[in-house]
Design an enzyme around this catalytic site. Structure first.
Site, PDB file in Angstrom:
ATOM      1  N   ALA A  72     -94.107 -38.677  23.647  1.00  0.00           N
ATOM      2  CA  ALA A  72     -95.185 -39.022  22.720  1.00  0.00           C
ATOM      3  C   ALA A  72     -94.761 -40.079  21.697  1.00  0.00           C
ATOM      4  CB  ALA A  72     -95.665 -37.771  21.995  1.00  0.00           C
ATOM      5  N   PRO A  87     -90.964 -35.917  20.704  1.00  0.00           N
ATOM      6  CA  PRO A  87     -91.446 -37.286  20.550  1.00  0.00           C
ATOM      7  C   PRO A  87     -90.431 -38.336  20.997  1.00  0.00           C
ATOM      8  CG  PRO A  87     -91.931 -35.989  18.594  1.00  0.00           C
ATOM      9  CD  PRO A  87     -91.044 -35.154  19.447  1.00  0.00           C
ATOM     10  N   CYS A  88     -90.959 -39.479  21.420  1.00  0.00           N
ATOM     11  CA  CYS A  88     -90.124 -40.570  21.926  1.00  0.00           C
ATOM     12  C   CYS A  88     -89.084 -41.021  20.917  1.00  0.00           C
ATOM     13  CB  CYS A  88     -91.035 -41.740  22.316  1.00  0.00           C
ATOM     14  SG  CYS A  88     -90.166 -43.255  22.776  1.00  0.00           S
ATOM     15  N   PHE A  89     -89.477 -41.171  19.649  1.00  0.00           N
ATOM     16  CA  PHE A  89     -88.573 -41.726  18.650  1.00  0.00           C
ATOM     17  C   PHE A  89     -87.712 -40.671  17.962  1.00  0.00           C
ATOM     18  CE2 PHE A  89     -91.273 -45.385  19.199  1.00  0.00           C
ATOM     19  CZ  PHE A  89     -90.389 -46.447  19.041  1.00  0.00           C
ATOM     20  N   LYS A 122     -83.000 -45.532  16.470  1.00  0.00           N
ATOM     21  CA  LYS A 122     -83.885 -46.116  17.472  1.00  0.00           C
ATOM     22  C   LYS A 122     -84.906 -47.052  16.841  1.00  0.00           C
ATOM     23  CE  LYS A 122     -86.641 -44.580  21.446  1.00  0.00           C
ATOM     24  NZ  LYS A 122     -86.917 -43.409  22.285  1.00  0.00           N
TER      25      LYS A 122
END
Length: 292
Positions: A98, A155-157, A171
């Site tokens: 996400a 989540p992606c980050f 990131k």
């Protein structure tokens, strides 16, 4: 459209990955709803042609929460959307986890599936192009040494995966990839100002699964337990956000230097536009968005 450096048309990286003979088209797009952005990226992949590649740079009309193709939509994510009714939701055609798309620079690369030697080599090559672009903006970035993340890892980050773009160990760019018929589609987000804090607040409160889990690397990982720390933004690094045109110029030149080939500006074809219009129905449907 800027002029690409002459040396970029057939550089050493391009020769080694077999992509130096591709004709590349650069598309500049405005801010669109998430359904339109995903439909357009998907349509470009479906209409990819041998010997041709496409790079698209675009924005988002509204803050949008996107899910990876196979990512579970958990109680935590649904709660986040209820707390932010202004936020849209869309499911990507690619993998990954996400992301809140808001005040970011978004890229998309589409190329024939074998042009860079397959999915993993394409991922590395595209990320090297991102690093070249960032260096043109004065950002000293590198690749993360992590490992691939599972679809339910939060989540992606939250934490960088292997090869993702990081600055000071944090990131900066999150990317996702898929093979679609005979093409590779990779797209990703460069954080300008938005720091994904709404996602992390949700994680810290109850975990993606809504059960309060907090083990590092699992579905309930929190920023406090992630070794890399919270994501970093371009504004934090540079003290300002470069003009959109400067970012476009930096990244299209970075990609051209890394990929080689022949480069020119362009537009979506009539067939691609028609396909994107049809795909908007899919990406706007609850059946697709909430499928997992």
């Amino acid at each position: 459209m800027s002029t690409f450096p002459e040396a970029s048309r057939s550089g050493p990286s391009a020769a080694s990955n077999g992509s130096g003979c591709l004709n590349w088209r650069v598309l500049l797009d405005g801010g669109h709803p998430g359904t339109t952005n995903m439909a357009r990226d998907h349509a470009l992949a479906l209409h990819a042609r041998p010997g041709e590649g496409t790079v698209r740079f675009y924005r988002w009309a509204n803050a949008t929460l996107s899910f990876g193709r196979n990512e579970p939509v958990t109680v935590g994510y649904r709660d986040l959307l209820r707390r932010h009714p202004e936020m849209e939701a869309v499911r990507r055609p690619t993998g990954g986890r996400a992301v809140i798309h808001d005040r970011e620079f978004t890229y998309c690369v589409v190329l024939p599936a074998r042009a860079f030697g397959g999915l993993r080599l394409a991922y590395r090559t595209i990320n090297r192009g991102l690093l070249r672009g960032l260096r043109r903006l004065g950002v000293d970035a590198g690749g993360a040494a992590g490992k691939p993340a599972a679809p339910d890892a939060g989540p992606c980050f939250l934490e960088p995966a292997e090869g993702e773009v990081v600055v000071r160990g944090r990131k900066l760019v999150g990317s996702a990839q898929a093979r679609i018929e005979g093409a590779i589609l990779q797209h990703g987000s460069l954080l300008l100002v938005a720091d994904q804090s709404a996602l992390f607040t949700k994680i810290g409160a109850q975990g993606p699964g809504g059960n309060g889990a907090s083990q590092r690397g699992g579905a309930g990982a929190t920023v406090a337990t992630a070794q890399a720390g919270p994501p970093i933004t371009l504004a934090e690094i540079l003290g300002e956000i470069p003009p959109w045109e400067d970012m476009v110029d930096a990244f299209q030149c970075g990609f051209a230097e890394e990929f080689g080939g022949r480069w020119a500006g362009g537009e979506m074809t009539r067939e691609e536009t028609a396909m994107a219009k049809r795909l908007e129905t899919k990406y706007g449907s609850g059946e697709w968005t909430w499928r997992r």
